[in-house]
Design a protein around this motif. Structure first.
Motif, PDB file in Angstrom:
ATOM      1  N   UNK A  79      10.090  -0.114   3.553  1.00  0.00           N
ATOM      2  CA  UNK A  79       9.511   0.599   2.403  1.00  0.00           C
ATOM      3  C   UNK A  79      10.713   1.069   1.677  1.00  0.00           C
ATOM      4  N   UNK A  80      11.495   2.129   2.472  1.00  0.00           N
ATOM      5  CA  UNK A  80      12.339   3.102   1.897  1.00  0.00           C
ATOM      6  C   UNK A  80      12.903   3.066   0.829  1.00  0.00           C
ATOM      7  N   UNK A  81      14.013   1.703   1.379  1.00  0.00           N
ATOM      8  CA  UNK A  81      14.970   0.816   0.280  1.00  0.00           C
ATOM      9  C   UNK A  81      13.889   0.116  -0.619  1.00  0.00           C
TER      10      UNK A  81
ATOM     11  N   UNK B  73       0.751  -1.066  -0.136  1.00  0.00           N
ATOM     12  CA  UNK B  73      -0.217   0.292  -0.015  1.00  0.00           C
ATOM     13  C   UNK B  73       1.037   1.613  -0.370  1.00  0.00           C
ATOM     14  N   UNK B  74       2.229   1.121   0.632  1.00  0.00           N
ATOM     15  CA  UNK B  74       2.874   2.625   0.259  1.00  0.00           C
ATOM     16  C   UNK B  74       3.831   2.301  -0.753  1.00  0.00           C
ATOM     17  N   UNK B  75       4.706   1.360  -0.935  1.00  0.00           N
ATOM     18  CA  UNK B  75       5.756   1.217  -1.912  1.00  0.00           C
ATOM     19  C   UNK B  75       4.953   1.611  -3.510  1.00  0.00           C
ATOM     20  N   UNK B  76       3.717   0.655  -3.726  1.00  0.00           N
ATOM     21  CA  UNK B  76       2.922   1.899  -5.104  1.00  0.00           C
ATOM     22  C   UNK B  76       3.018   2.838  -4.706  1.00  0.00           C
ATOM     23  N   UNK B  77       1.698   2.632  -4.667  1.00  0.00           N
ATOM     24  CA  UNK B  77       2.074   4.799  -4.773  1.00  0.00           C
ATOM     25  C   UNK B  77       3.042   5.424  -5.092  1.00  0.00           C
TER      26      UNK B  77
ATOM     27  N   UNK C  50      11.098   2.761 -13.172  1.00  0.00           N
ATOM     28  CA  UNK C  50       9.489   2.941 -13.597  1.00  0.00           C
ATOM     29  C   UNK C  50       9.699   4.055 -14.488  1.00  0.00           C
ATOM     30  N   UNK C  51      11.014   5.347 -13.778  1.00  0.00           N
ATOM     31  CA  UNK C  51      11.132   6.551 -14.303  1.00  0.00           C
ATOM     32  C   UNK C  51      11.494   6.529 -15.522  1.00  0.00           C
ATOM     33  N   UNK C  52      11.746   4.952 -16.366  1.00  0.00           N
ATOM     34  CA  UNK C  52      12.189   4.732 -17.542  1.00  0.00           C
ATOM     35  C   UNK C  52      10.828   4.596 -18.478  1.00  0.00           C
ATOM     36  N   UNK C  53      10.627   4.027 -18.005  1.00  0.00           N
ATOM     37  CA  UNK C  53       9.286   3.783 -19.081  1.00  0.00           C
ATOM     38  C   UNK C  53       8.229   5.157 -19.219  1.00  0.00           C
TER      39      UNK C  53
ATOM     40  N   UNK D 267       3.169  -4.123  -8.642  1.00  0.00           N
ATOM     41  CA  UNK D 267       1.926  -4.798  -7.763  1.00  0.00           C
ATOM     42  C   UNK D 267       3.121  -5.804  -7.860  1.00  0.00           C
ATOM     43  N   UNK D 268       3.688  -6.778  -8.783  1.00  0.00           N
ATOM     44  CA  UNK D 268       4.342  -8.413  -8.555  1.00  0.00           C
ATOM     45  C   UNK D 268       5.915  -7.357  -7.806  1.00  0.00           C
ATOM     46  N   UNK D 269       6.333  -6.626  -8.033  1.00  0.00           N
ATOM     47  CA  UNK D 269       7.462  -6.371  -7.580  1.00  0.00           C
ATOM     48  C   UNK D 269       7.748  -6.123  -5.525  1.00  0.00           C
ATOM     49  N   UNK D 270       5.450  -5.930  -5.346  1.00  0.00           N
ATOM     50  CA  UNK D 270       5.646  -5.473  -3.800  1.00  0.00           C
ATOM     51  C   UNK D 270       5.561  -7.531  -2.705  1.00  0.00           C
ATOM     52  N   UNK D 271       4.919  -8.117  -4.111  1.00  0.00           N
ATOM     53  CA  UNK D 271       4.937  -9.238  -2.659  1.00  0.00           C
ATOM     54  C   UNK D 271       6.221 -10.332  -3.259  1.00  0.00           C
ATOM     55  N   UNK D 272       6.637  -9.609  -4.379  1.00  0.00           N
ATOM     56  CA  UNK D 272       8.016 -10.679  -4.864  1.00  0.00           C
ATOM     57  C   UNK D 272       9.446 -10.207  -3.813  1.00  0.00           C
ATOM     58  N   UNK D 273       9.416  -9.201  -3.162  1.00  0.00           N
ATOM     59  CA  UNK D 273      10.754  -8.968  -1.982  1.00  0.00           C
ATOM     60  C   UNK D 273      11.140  -9.827  -1.042  1.00  0.00           C
TER      61      UNK D 273
END
Length: 291
Positions: free
Chosen positions: A159-161, A76-80, A170-173, A220-226
């Protein structure tokens, strides 16, 4: 006859990728679901079908509930945060700024670093007394703090990391999408007297929706595969404050050798990701225009 030949040719072209997809994605997912309905084989004792018993045990497992809650907060924090920061950075480096190539490189550098290296760098930052954060806070009269050893700060530190590492990716895209926009749109808006905010809200954001959907799915995928950062920095501690679902799957499968429970956890994780993906495509798909 020509149509059949073209169809056969098309299937032959797709066949190598299809074999790899089935062999390394669909078949493992199916076997994982089947394993979650059985017990863990022990030595000469084979696995036994138990139905949904493993899933019932998960509901009574406080560590699983804690991991699920931790992952919910983490996502909920890292995605947005990562998506918004990525968009802001892309808008910034898309301008004609002095030193723009260096700024782009600085934003993207965390992405190319290995996750283990990133974890070790931030592990030094969070070190009590000698770490960067304690040193900076000491200049302003702040005291010593164990960032990764305190339940209140351990998960925010992780979360900060994650945000620091993913925003540049994501900036590249977003930057590629911004550079592909026709420049005459901005010129036409300027002639009509449209403000920059109105142009961004009415033109830029709608044109970025395909990229936003792609970025959100990846976020979303990255948030659940950490799992890498958790293994290096906290190992789920303190007191499971940073235990995420994938790390708990790793512990169940490779530390306690409970493959049935690990399969049940993996199935739950797959169900969560599938549900979130369906919601994303269902809610955002109507606003996505590719032409």
């Amino acid at each position: 006859m020509p149509m059949k030949r073209e169809t056969l040719h098309a299937w032959l072209l797709v066949l190598p990728a299809l074999v790899l997809l089935v062999g390394f994605t669909h078949w493992p997912a199916l076997t994982t679901i089947l394993d979650s309905l059985h017990t863990t084989p022990r030595g000469s004792r084979p696995s036994v079908f138990v139905g949904l018993e493993n899933y019932a045990d998960l509901l009574d497992d406080p560590v699983f509930l804690q991991a699920l809650w931790n992952n919910t907060i983490y996502a909920a924090v890292t995605i947005p945060a990562s998506v918004v920061i990525a968009l802001v950075m892309a808008l910034a480096v898309n301008q004609a700024l002095p030193g723009r190539p260096l700024l782009r490189m600085a934003y993207f550098t965390p992405t190319i670093l290995p996750m283990i290296a990133v974890a070790n760098i931030w592990l030094f930052f969070y070190t009590p007394d000698y770490g960067l954060f304690d040193r900076v806070l000491g200049l302003f009269g702040g005291g010593r703090h164990n960032w990764l050893g305190d339940r209140d700060t351990a998960l925010p530190a992780m979360i900060l990391v994650a945000v620091w590492k993913e925003a540049g990716f994501f900036m590249i895209f977003y930057l590629a999408a911004l550079q592909s926009m026709p420049p005459d749109l901005k010129e036409a808006a300027a002639l009509e007297g449209s403000s920059r905010w109105n142009f961004f809200r009415r033109v830029t954001l709608p044109l970025l929706m395909p990229t936003t959907l792609f970025v959100l799915v990846n976020a979303v995928v990255n948030a659940f595969r950490m799992v890498d950062h958790v293994v290096v920095m906290t190992r789920g501690g303190p007191d499971n404050a940073t235990t995420l679902l994938l790390y708990y799957i790793y512990e169940a499968g490779f530390r306690f050798w409970d493959t049935a429970m690990a399969a049940a956890l993996t199935t739950v994780l797959l169900a969560i990701l599938a549900t979130l993906a369906a919601l994303q495509f269902g809610l955002l798909g109507r606003r996505v225009h590719y032409r």
